[in-house]
Design a protein around this motif. Structure first.
Motif, PDB file in Angstrom:
ATOM      1  N   VAL A   1       0.827  -1.204   0.000  1.00  0.00           N
ATOM      2  CA  VAL A   1       0.000   0.000   0.000  1.00  0.00           C
ATOM      3  C   VAL A   1       0.864   1.258   0.000  1.00  0.00           C
ATOM      4  O   VAL A   1       1.963   1.265   0.556  1.00  0.00           O
ATOM      5  N   ASN A   2       0.362   2.307  -0.624  1.00  0.00           N
ATOM      6  CA  ASN A   2       1.000   3.619  -0.583  1.00  0.00           C
ATOM      7  C   ASN A   2       0.209   4.631   0.219  1.00  0.00           C
ATOM      8  O   ASN A   2       0.755   5.643   0.649  1.00  0.00           O
ATOM      9  N   ASN A   3      -1.062   4.356   0.421  1.00  0.00           N
ATOM     10  CA  ASN A   3      -1.947   5.260   1.140  1.00  0.00           C
ATOM     11  C   ASN A   3      -1.900   4.954   2.635  1.00  0.00           C
ATOM     12  O   ASN A   3      -2.350   3.888   3.076  1.00  0.00           O
ATOM     13  N   GLU A   4      -1.369   5.876   3.429  1.00  0.00           N
ATOM     14  CA  GLU A   4      -1.229   5.620   4.865  1.00  0.00           C
ATOM     15  C   GLU A   4      -2.580   5.384   5.543  1.00  0.00           C
ATOM     16  O   GLU A   4      -2.659   4.656   6.531  1.00  0.00           O
ATOM     17  N   ALA A   5      -3.650   5.969   4.995  1.00  0.00           N
ATOM     18  CA  ALA A   5      -4.978   5.769   5.578  1.00  0.00           C
ATOM     19  C   ALA A   5      -5.417   4.308   5.496  1.00  0.00           C
ATOM     20  O   ALA A   5      -6.241   3.861   6.308  1.00  0.00           O
ATOM     21  N   ALA A   6      -4.857   3.564   4.532  1.00  0.00           N
ATOM     22  CA  ALA A   6      -5.201   2.150   4.360  1.00  0.00           C
ATOM     23  C   ALA A   6      -4.164   1.219   4.973  1.00  0.00           C
ATOM     24  O   ALA A   6      -4.301  -0.004   4.874  1.00  0.00           O
TER      25      ALA A   6
ATOM     26  N   ILE B   1       1.418   0.491  15.623  1.00  0.00           N
ATOM     27  CA  ILE B   1       0.967   1.171  16.826  1.00  0.00           C
ATOM     28  C   ILE B   1      -0.423   1.791  16.680  1.00  0.00           C
ATOM     29  O   ILE B   1      -1.164   1.912  17.664  1.00  0.00           O
ATOM     30  N   ASP B   2      -0.814   2.167  15.470  1.00  0.00           N
ATOM     31  CA  ASP B   2      -2.115   2.791  15.251  1.00  0.00           C
ATOM     32  C   ASP B   2      -3.221   1.799  14.922  1.00  0.00           C
ATOM     33  O   ASP B   2      -4.373   2.198  14.733  1.00  0.00           O
ATOM     34  N   SER B   3      -2.898   0.506  14.822  1.00  0.00           N
ATOM     35  CA  SER B   3      -3.919  -0.468  14.432  1.00  0.00           C
ATOM     36  C   SER B   3      -4.028  -1.638  15.400  1.00  0.00           C
ATOM     37  O   SER B   3      -4.659  -2.652  15.091  1.00  0.00           O
ATOM     38  N   ILE B   4      -3.415  -1.506  16.567  1.00  0.00           N
ATOM     39  CA  ILE B   4      -3.326  -2.663  17.462  1.00  0.00           C
ATOM     40  C   ILE B   4      -3.435  -2.228  18.916  1.00  0.00           C
ATOM     41  O   ILE B   4      -2.986  -1.148  19.291  1.00  0.00           O
ATOM     42  N   ASP B   5      -4.049  -3.083  19.722  1.00  0.00           N
ATOM     43  CA  ASP B   5      -4.154  -2.820  21.156  1.00  0.00           C
ATOM     44  C   ASP B   5      -3.554  -3.947  21.990  1.00  0.00           C
ATOM     45  O   ASP B   5      -3.319  -3.785  23.182  1.00  0.00           O
ATOM     46  N   GLU B   6      -3.293  -5.095  21.368  1.00  0.00           N
ATOM     47  CA  GLU B   6      -2.956  -6.301  22.127  1.00  0.00           C
ATOM     48  C   GLU B   6      -1.527  -6.783  21.936  1.00  0.00           C
ATOM     49  O   GLU B   6      -1.162  -7.814  22.472  1.00  0.00           O
TER      50      GLU B   6
ATOM     51  N   PHE C   1       4.882  -4.286  15.743  1.00  0.00           N
ATOM     52  CA  PHE C   1       3.566  -3.825  16.197  1.00  0.00           C
ATOM     53  C   PHE C   1       3.642  -2.591  17.074  1.00  0.00           C
ATOM     54  O   PHE C   1       2.673  -1.834  17.164  1.00  0.00           O
ATOM     55  N   LYS C   2       4.754  -2.324  17.697  1.00  0.00           N
ATOM     56  CA  LYS C   2       4.878  -1.163  18.582  1.00  0.00           C
ATOM     57  C   LYS C   2       5.426   0.060  17.850  1.00  0.00           C
ATOM     58  O   LYS C   2       5.584   1.123  18.441  1.00  0.00           O
ATOM     59  N   ASP C   3       5.704  -0.085  16.553  1.00  0.00           N
ATOM     60  CA  ASP C   3       6.326   0.996  15.790  1.00  0.00           C
ATOM     61  C   ASP C   3       5.288   1.877  15.098  1.00  0.00           C
ATOM     62  O   ASP C   3       4.158   1.449  14.826  1.00  0.00           O
ATOM     63  N   ASP C   4       5.707   3.110  14.769  1.00  0.00           N
ATOM     64  CA  ASP C   4       4.845   4.000  13.995  1.00  0.00           C
ATOM     65  C   ASP C   4       5.020   3.714  12.512  1.00  0.00           C
ATOM     66  O   ASP C   4       5.839   2.883  12.106  1.00  0.00           O
ATOM     67  N   SER C   5       4.240   4.406  11.696  1.00  0.00           N
ATOM     68  CA  SER C   5       4.233   4.117  10.259  1.00  0.00           C
ATOM     69  C   SER C   5       5.587   4.383   9.603  1.00  0.00           C
ATOM     70  O   SER C   5       5.945   3.716   8.627  1.00  0.00           O
ATOM     71  N   ASN C   6       6.367   5.319  10.114  1.00  0.00           N
ATOM     72  CA  ASN C   6       7.663   5.624   9.530  1.00  0.00           C
ATOM     73  C   ASN C   6       8.577   4.407   9.550  1.00  0.00           C
ATOM     74  O   ASN C   6       9.288   4.133   8.574  1.00  0.00           O
TER      75      ASN C   6
END
Length: 305
Positions: free
Chosen positions: A198-203, A211-216, A275-280
């Protein structure tokens, strides 16, 4: 040729800034080199000792010299099926194609890789434990990727898997992917994909655990969309060991055809983000280094062939 401090201190990732400074010093011994992207090793258990040093858990040094006192070797466990994805080789521009990456991702340079295969997922706990004939993984979940595994432990796993194949008269030979192979595959055959698939960060959350898509924390494999080659979790879930040693300025001198990395370093390359990392840090061109002895909850690996 070393990069200048002026360039290095433009780096906003503190982990990689420290790596760059220590790389310039080059006098830091292996025992004291800092860990980047990893946590301190957990206390070594008997299983850890066996994996790290190659000492058999049933060796005479542990159970006594009397052969009658030695424990029986446990029977080999069946190896669960796993899928290797064929990847047609080709040439691509490796590195910071978006001109938004870090200095160790530059310069952009042409690289060509031969055909190869790559495991469609990170090595699972079920696969790792069956090959190593131990209950190693923590927390236990057969379909989650194995973590707390050093590069050397992963290498031992690969050697044992190849030995099992040889004993079964199979001709398959497994190994780590090279850094170039890993990036080529993550970018679905060298496309300009900022994240794998993917190239679109929203997807990005549709393809990656981060980190923005996980809680567990770490999740089971194959729960997100694969990239265009059918590979899962190339960005996110766990970062992945590759075969190459790490040099901060390797791209300045990288060969074009099937580069294998520098001859020696105190670090191995780790790719993909966790999983603990940001998108960068999930970007397909993002690279960093960890000592090969380090067992991190955020690092796993996948097989190449």
């Amino acid at each position: 040729m070393f990069l200048t401090l002026k360039k290095l201190f433009k780096e906003t990732d503190v982990r990689k800034l420290l790596l760059a400074v220590s790389f310039l010093c080059m006098s830091i011994p292996l025992a004291s080199a800092p860990s980047f992207g990893a946590t301190p090793n957990p206390p070594a258990s008997e299983i850890d000792d066996e994996l790290e040093t190659g000492t058999d858990a049933e060796s005479p040094s542990k159970v006594g010299k009397d052969e009658t006192d030695k424990k029986k070797e446990p029977p080999l466990r069946p190896i669960p099926p796993f899928k290797m994805v064929y990847i047609k080789g080709g040439c691509f521009e490796m590195g910071d194609f978006s001109d938004s990456g870090d200095e160790d991702e530059k310069p952009l340079h042409e690289v060509c890789v031969a055909d190869f295969y790559l495991l469609e997922t990170e090595v699972t706990q079920e696969l790792f434990d069956s090959v190593m004939n131990v209950d190693y993984s923590k927390p236990k979940d057969p379909q989650k990727p194995v973590n707390y595994v050093s590069w050397f432990s992963a290498d031992k796993f690969i050697k044992r898997l190849n030995a099992r194949n040889l004993a079964d008269k199979k001709k398959t030979y497994y190994r780590f992917p090279t850094e170039a192979e890993w990036e080529y595959a993550a970018r679905s055959g060298g496309r300009k994909d900022k994240w794998s698939g993917v190239n679109n960060e929203a997807a990005l959350g549709d393809y990656s655990w981060y980190i923005d898509s996980i809680d567990e924390g770490m999740m089971q494999v194959k729960k997100k969309k694969p990239n265009a080659l059918g590979l899962y979790d190339m960005s996110g879930n766990l970062s992945e060991w590759v075969d190459d040693y790490f040099a901060f300025d390797y791209y300045l001198d990288s060969p074009k055809d099937d580069p294998m990395g520098p001859d020696m370093s105190v670090w191995k390359v780790v790719r993909g983000g966790a999983f603990k990392d940001d998108s960068n840090r999930l970007r397909t061109t993002y690279r960093y280094a960890v000592e090969p002895t380090n067992r991190s909850p955020f690092i796993g690996f996948r097989l190449a062939e």
